[in-house]
Enzyme design. Structure first.
Site, PDB file in Angstrom:
ATOM      1  N   LYS A 260      63.445  10.558  58.454  1.00 48.94           N
ATOM      2  CA  LYS A 260      62.056  10.901  58.158  1.00 48.94           C
ATOM      3  C   LYS A 260      61.945  12.400  57.861  1.00 48.94           C
ATOM      4  CE  LYS A 260      60.681   6.681  58.364  1.00 48.94           C
ATOM      5  NZ  LYS A 260      60.387   5.792  59.466  1.00 48.94           N
TER       6      LYS A 260
HETATM    7  C1  LIG Z   1      60.164   4.349  60.030  1.00 53.25           C
HETATM    8  C2  LIG Z   1      58.876   3.571  60.015  1.00 53.25           C
HETATM    9  C3  LIG Z   1      58.279   3.086  61.178  1.00 53.25           C
HETATM   10  C4  LIG Z   1      58.977   3.090  62.501  1.00 53.25           C
HETATM   11  O1  LIG Z   1      59.388   4.326  62.904  1.00 53.25           O
HETATM   12  P1  LIG Z   1      60.396   4.435  64.152  1.00 53.25           P
HETATM   13  O2  LIG Z   1      60.213   5.837  64.621  1.00 53.25           O
HETATM   14  O3  LIG Z   1      61.756   4.158  63.612  1.00 53.25           O
HETATM   15  O4  LIG Z   1      59.963   3.440  65.158  1.00 53.25           O
HETATM   16  C5  LIG Z   1      57.032   2.502  61.108  1.00 53.25           C
HETATM   17  N1  LIG Z   1      56.398   2.371  59.931  1.00 53.25           N
HETATM   18  C6  LIG Z   1      56.947   2.797  58.772  1.00 53.25           C
HETATM   19  C7  LIG Z   1      56.171   2.634  57.508  1.00 53.25           C
HETATM   20  C8  LIG Z   1      58.213   3.388  58.779  1.00 53.25           C
HETATM   21  O5  LIG Z   1      58.787   3.768  57.631  1.00 53.25           O
END
Ligand SMILES: *Cc1c(COP(=O)(O)O)cnc(C)c1O
Length: 390
Positions: free
Chosen positions: A188
């Protein structure tokens, strides 16, 4: 230009010496789990985006779960979201035995279609809407807020892609609804390895989220162990979860936070370079831009009527060239669980179904150098040109 590289990964975290030093400090401090660093990370984040409460959690998925719980979602309730998202967005609805109501995407974008939202609001008693700001393009929060004034629903922003996306008024995606959730997963826009942050301006919601985050204990472990007076006693008032963020992760996050805007600007400049070349070719469409886009993703759409190669083979050719790619997303109505459980059909979501056949997410990350950007551009163009049928 020296063409020495022969591959580009899909994503690569950018961890500097200052992140390493911050983590090492925690490792040597004698306190590894939630403590001073996690609290400081929450304070840093709240002041960064100017919200009342920032609550650190061990993933965005945990944060979304806590958010729905705090919004009072009950078994059988209906929560609206888009099919164009990661399963985490919808699985948290099922954690609470509530049911997702899915909508299709916009004609020229990947966010939920507002006209579809309006239709579903007339058909169902929707308790909460979860807009997902796909790739860092903020959903139309003005229209959603208008609808909210006329219908009784709450807004939970899945802002997993969005940090530090903001508009010119300085409003951050994630701080525009009742609750917002950021993800700090490894790929991210900023990362803590695994982690997330819940944002809200409602005091009562923040209280509930903090209570459920750590076992339903009425004071957090940090206070319990560090208060100067003897303070072993605690009460349990609800069956909570184990969703707290470690100080190791928080220390990493605090350093990444300071770099977030620099990261965003470099992603913007990579997107600009991609756009300026790809715009000249009709065998693909560049992704939509959005105000203050965080550019978590750069997803092109192939114009299949101009090509004699399909999306999967295009991806395979990129892989042969050493270019890492991904697909965001295979929509949820095509996933066995949601398809069977809710009897969903491709024809219910024609835009998402079509877009799924066309999309490829290309590498975009802070620390990607000129040579890597050009390598991706040249690889895409050479495959596109050799399969061009005009
Ligand atoms: C990555 C992601 C999540 C979950 O994030 P985590 O921190 O891995 O639990 C939720 N929604 C979207 C759209 C994502 O891309």
């Amino acid at each position: 230009m020296n063409q020495n590289i022969n591959s580009v990964p899909f994503a690569r975290p950018f961890i500097g010496e200052d992140e390493e030093a911050a983590v090492l400090n925690v490792l040597r401090s004698g306190w590894l789990t939630t403590g001073k660093q996690a609290i400081a990370f929450e304070k840093d984040m709240a002041s960064y985006i100017n919200c009342s409460h920032a609550i650190a959690v061990n993933s965005a998925t945990s944060g979304l779960h806590l958010a729905l719980k705090a919004l009072g979602i009950q078994p059988g309730d209906k929560v609206l979201t888009s099919v164009w998202t990661f399963t985490a967005t919808a699985e948290v609805i099922r954690y609470l035995d509530a049911d997702p109501v899915f909508v299709d995407i916009e004609p020229n974008g990947f966010n939920l279609a507002i006209d579809e939202v309006k239709t579903k609001l007339n058909e169902h008693d929707i308790k909460t809407i979860i807009p997902v700001h796909i790739g860092g393009v903020t959903c139309d929060m003005e229209q959603l807020t208008d609808l909210k004034a006329r219908h009784a629903f709450t807004i939970l922003e899945d802002a997993a892609h969005s940090f530090p996306c903001h508009n010119e008024k300085g409003q951050y995606a994630g701080n525009r609804g009742d609750i917002g959730v950021y993800s700090f997963y490894a790929n991210k826009t900023i990362t803590t390895g695994e982690g997330g942050m819940v944002i809200t301006n409602h005091d009562d919601i923040a209280e509930k989220i903090k209570l459920y985050r750590l076992h339903g204990i009425n004071k957090d472990a940090f206070n319990r162990y560090t208060d100067t007076k003897a303070n072993w006693e605690y009460d349990v008032t609800v069956p909570g979860y184990k969703y707290n963020l470690t100080d190791i992760a928080a220390a990493l996050g605090r350093v990444q936070l300071q770099k977030a805007e620099t990261f965003r600007q470099q992603r913007q400049s990579i997107a600009n370079q991609y756009n300026s070349v790809f715009d000249q070719y009709d065998f693909l469409t560049c992704p939509p831009n959005g105000e203050g886009n965080s550019w978590h993703l750069y997803a092109i759409k192939l114009n299949l009527s101009k090509l004699n190669i399909n999306r999967n083979d295009f991806i395979n050719k990129l892989k042969e060239a050493g270019v890492g790619t991904s697909v965001h997303y295979k929509p949820l109505h095509m996933m066995t669980y949601y398809r069977n459980k809710y009897g969903l059909k491709d024809t219910d979501f024609p835009r998402a179904t079509k877009a799924f056949e066309e999309i490829i997410s290309l590498p975009i990350f802070h620390g990607m150098d000129e040579e890597e950007v050009n390598y991706v551009i040249n690889s895409v163009l050479s495959i596109g040109k050799s399969h061009y049928k005009g």
